[in-house]
Design a protein around this motif. Sequence first.
Motif: not given
Length: 57
Positions: A5-26
């Motif tokens: 959920v976002s009003k501004h576009p977010i790149s896929k790579q930014n989302l993946i990088d954020y997920g890797r910081q906060k979640l397990a890789h799998y």
Amino acid sequence: MAFVVSKHPISKQNLIDYGRQKLAHYKVPRQFIQISKMPMNAGGKIQRFKLKKLLKQ
């Protein structure tokens, strides 16, 4: 698959990088669908059937 959920576009790579910081890789989603707001009913619950319709489109 994750809904973002976002009003501004977010790149896929930014989302993946954020997920890797906060979640397990799998647990990091491979696909993302960006929406402006979650579909809610009158009680404030997310209408998951509407999200499933978005996946089929």
